[in-house]
Design an enzyme around this catalytic site. Sequence first.
Site, PDB file in Angstrom:
ATOM      1  N   ASP B 154       6.417   6.391   7.027  1.00 48.98           N
ATOM      2  CA  ASP B 154       5.898   5.914   5.764  1.00 48.98           C
ATOM      3  C   ASP B 154       4.875   6.987   5.052  1.00 48.98           C
ATOM      4  O   ASP B 154       3.747   7.097   5.450  1.00 48.98           O
ATOM      5  CB  ASP B 154       5.276   4.524   5.861  1.00 48.98           C
ATOM      6  CG  ASP B 154       6.183   3.544   6.214  1.00 48.98           C
ATOM      7  OD1 ASP B 154       7.346   3.802   6.710  1.00 48.98           O
ATOM      8  OD2 ASP B 154       5.739   2.398   5.978  1.00 48.98           O
ATOM      9  N   LYS B 217       8.236   2.102  -1.428  1.00 46.00           N
ATOM     10  CA  LYS B 217       7.316   1.152  -0.969  1.00 46.00           C
ATOM     11  C   LYS B 217       6.312   1.067  -1.995  1.00 46.00           C
ATOM     12  O   LYS B 217       5.585   1.928  -2.469  1.00 46.00           O
ATOM     13  CB  LYS B 217       6.925   1.673   0.561  1.00 46.00           C
ATOM     14  CG  LYS B 217       5.923   0.865   1.153  1.00 46.00           C
ATOM     15  CD  LYS B 217       5.548   1.244   2.464  1.00 46.00           C
ATOM     16  CE  LYS B 217       4.419   0.699   3.123  1.00 46.00           C
ATOM     17  NZ  LYS B 217       3.948   1.032   4.426  1.00 46.00           N
ATOM     18  N   LYS B 253      10.785  -1.482  -0.076  1.00 47.04           N
ATOM     19  CA  LYS B 253       9.684  -2.107   0.945  1.00 47.04           C
ATOM     20  C   LYS B 253       8.523  -2.447   0.245  1.00 47.04           C
ATOM     21  O   LYS B 253       7.868  -1.633  -0.191  1.00 47.04           O
ATOM     22  CB  LYS B 253       9.335  -1.281   2.168  1.00 47.04           C
ATOM     23  CG  LYS B 253       8.358  -1.718   2.908  1.00 47.04           C
ATOM     24  CD  LYS B 253       7.878  -0.920   4.168  1.00 47.04           C
ATOM     25  CE  LYS B 253       6.782  -1.289   5.142  1.00 47.04           C
ATOM     26  NZ  LYS B 253       6.299  -0.504   6.205  1.00 47.04           N
TER      27      LYS B 253
END
Lengths: 799, 317
Positions: B154, B217, B253
């Site tokens: 991430d 995300k 996400k």
Amino acid sequence: MASVASKTVYDIFQSMEYGASASTTATAARTWLEQHSQSLGLFVDGGFVRPVDRQTLRVTDSTGESHNSCSMICICAKEEDVSACGVSASAGFKAWSELSAHRRAKVLLRLANTLQRYSQCMSELCVLSECPCSSSALVRLAHYYAGWAQLRDTLMPNWTPRGVVAIVVSADCQFYSIWLKVLPALAMGNAVIVVPGVKMAAPALLLAQVFMEAGLPAGVLNVVTGDCALVARVAQSIHTSYLTFCGSKQDGELLAKQLAGWGVPTSLSLSVSAVCPFIIFESADIDSAVDGVIEAAFKKNKDWQWVLCVQESMWDSVVGRLKLRMTGMKCVPLASEAHRSLVETAVQQAVQQGATLIQSCPPPSTGGLYPPTVLCGLAPPCSAVTTPPPGPLLPLLSFRSVVEGVTLGNHSPHGQAASIWTEDLTLALETARSLKVGSVWVNSHSVTDPSLPQSGRRDSGNCTNGGKEGLYQFLCPSLTPRMPRSTPRSLDYSAFGTAASTFMVPEGFDPSSVPRSCSQFIGGKLCKADSGCIRVVSSPGGAVLAYCADGGRKDIRNAVEAALKVQPGWLRKSSAARAQSLYALADSLDKRRRDMAASIQAQTGISMDEANEEVELSISRLSDWAARCDKQSGVVPPLPQTGSAFLIPEALGVVGIVLPDTRPLLCLVSLLGAAVAMGNAVIMVPSEKHPLPAIDFIQILQVSDIPGGVVSIITGGRDQLTQALANHSEIQAIWYWGSVEGCQFLQYTCCSPLKRMWLHCEEEVDEEGGRYWTHPSPSFEEEMWREAVVWKSVWIPTA
Amino acid sequence: MSARNSTTWNLEWVSKARVNTQAVLKRAQQVQGRKVAKKQWQAAWLLKAVTCIDLTTLSGDDTPSNVHRLCMKASQPVRRDLLKNMDMHDKGITTAAVCVYPSRVADAVKSLKAANSSLPVASVATGFPAGQTPLKTRLDEVRMAVQDGATEIDIVINRTLALTGQWAALYDEVRQFREVCGEAHMKTILAVGELGTFTNVYKASLVSMMAGSDFIKTSTGKESVNATYPVAIVMVRAIRDYYLRTGHKVGFKPAGGIRTAQEALVWLVLMKEELGDDWLTPTLFRLGASSLLADIERQIYHYVTGCYAAYYELPMA
């Protein structure tokens, strides 16, 4: 049912369905219906009445399941019920209008509270009756108009309520639209007879009961149900002084024709059949726009039909997103099985004309369900675009430029609303101004609030609902003579105004004074009648004063052509510039005051003093209108939601005016001033009896800087010219002073295409010698400028 | 995984992006009004949410012991007897991944291996959460996390570049991260709370996807504003736009502040409404959360038993 119940967690885990939402039991609504033994009466004089041996109508509820269905029975009101209702309403009106404004406001405030208590039952009953309506919207409406009820005497001191108002709402309307008319009517002190569509009779009756609980005097609100014939009966009742209708175009037209000649002012909101453009520009947030159109076009109870217009460069993105977003959408229930075949025919026809379909799923083989369907690549002449059938169909058209987008949006007989999508502020505001519709939503759709009036243009209606502007349909200026009640005369509508006039050579020809020949004034030029015929203008004593042109339909046509050319430019001029032109006109009149007075005297035979006084008043009246040009402005209503809205008075376009006989100059300038100051073009028909002052006024117009064509003056036979005005679709409004037959003819004819009408019957002898014009009430000019504009509300969601 | 996502730089696409804030807010309210049926529907949807969770611990005081507990909870997120009752015990219900700081990746990999679990380990990287470290160290961070066995990375974007409108430079940076990620899945954190406008969020989403992100995300969970529904609508619309143009499905996400089962349901509804059922699997949807799982488990307990559980009745993470 069994298969749904047996779905295991794992099944759902894989399919990820939403599952059926729990059906409501509607206990409160059912209990209320049971109290009334499922059989609803009429609501008259503050209570339910159930006259025996009436025809009944069965209304089945939406669940339609036999084991727990609770159909309701409505009564068809008969003649005697209607007259009982009328009597009770007149008594109610007396009691209600004598209360103080504060007391009326209090009742409406209490209504808001009572409604909140009944909200559960109310919304359940609405759902059962298939006319869902949020009770919070009704509460807001009650609060809003309670405010106007309180302030009526302070803010509108020179207006009086109309009396008993009939409000007719057909079954295909929203339930809310009944109350959008009822509450302002009550707030202004009227008594109301509601004729709801049969489908929404039950919730309407419940609401009537709620009103009584809130302390409304008996008879002020009555609800009667029945078949089509009932509406005409209610309107023709001697107690009814005004009728307003909400529904489809066909029904409205039919009703207007039935009421022609009864002397009941009628206004129509024909939003149901309106087709509204949903315009997506290149500069739009495409995703939001597509979401918006899906929400607007594919819901079950649509407010109106939409046509999606997309700028060509965005075509592929819009179509792509539509396809993606529509997959998996469920079929939408149609209002009736009959609609299914209408929808299918329309789709078939569109496909034959080369349209491609975007459908969420193939249509089920039978039944009253149809999937959301976009018809891509249609041409405007296709009937699915012009008259889309009721159902989840959305025609999709493309346009090249911004200008073409607006043209496409305006190219329709409808004028209810439009939704435009762009992130470009300038484009948004310019487009909002140029669309000829009553409501424009920028980057949103279907937002409503009582403070934002909805008003239809063209075929979408001739009345304004909501806001302060929506109050005036239920008021009249205190000193204005009312249209007398009458019964229709037998009139051959097709023959009205078609009799050819005959020119008679006057007897007693006096060679010493050859009467002059006067032209009419069309498009800024003096001209003869197209037919070449002339008429005699004679003095009250019978002497020939002049010969004037005998205008006809061709002359009206030429005047309209000229008016259409210049009116947009006249409107675009700043209001300050329009004011200057009118001041200049007043000035020229002042310079020629002696001639004009002489002309009035010669024509009407009044004393020179009186004639001078009339000229003096006319100069002052014109100056009034010049002054009002840049003072009559729109408003920025405060709204409960976040967002910016504004409300603009706009010109109607071309107005046809048939002038009264009394006070020929004063009437002319009063009406001309009102219409022209607000940016309209006018075609004026001077009094048949007293045309001379108007003819002499032409010279003043000629030297003024008002563009040629903004004012045309056409002399001739009143009925002939009235007929010609009525039969020209570009004329948006007719202001008429004339015979009972003329009023009846206009009421009958001007409902298709629909015009705004301001009718006055001059048949009764004017005892006061035109006092209405010379000593106007303070609301005189206000009424006039309100007649000269249409309202447009623009809504832009902002933080 | 079929051909991985990447597209050449396209400035025109980015600069044409337009988002209407008010329309997005309205849509977000509509989505929140869409309800999932009760009973087994709710249970099924909640289990789906469980399988999409990236069970996360990102604290200064993370040690091998709490990371170990996290890994164990991730592989058995719902009490076995409860699953058995719903006949879901043999359907491989685990969370989607565990998510930790780079220095804890090795611990997580070790714990999962010991428990015979194939659960992926995700690591935040590139100067998480602020991204204000030199590019070189940010790239090294990714390399080391991958070396330690993280299969999902991430990354956080450089907000300085986004806020100053240097979209091409941002594209280059993300591209480089993607290269050093190698086979590891890359999720790009936009830190939406710090991007100022929805239009910036949309543009940052497009740039990140063009540069090869497998997921985008919302937030690090460390900004003041985290995953909100309106911002999510903007991002998933960018995903849809990207899919329509390139045919690549990029995942989404949301992370930060998602705590209740009810919220988890709204997130699933939002995906279903905006992108369709394809995006309702852990390959295209993840929920970054730490305390959410406990609430979901309680709701499932309630569905199975009809009673509300005390927190201590369910295994802790």
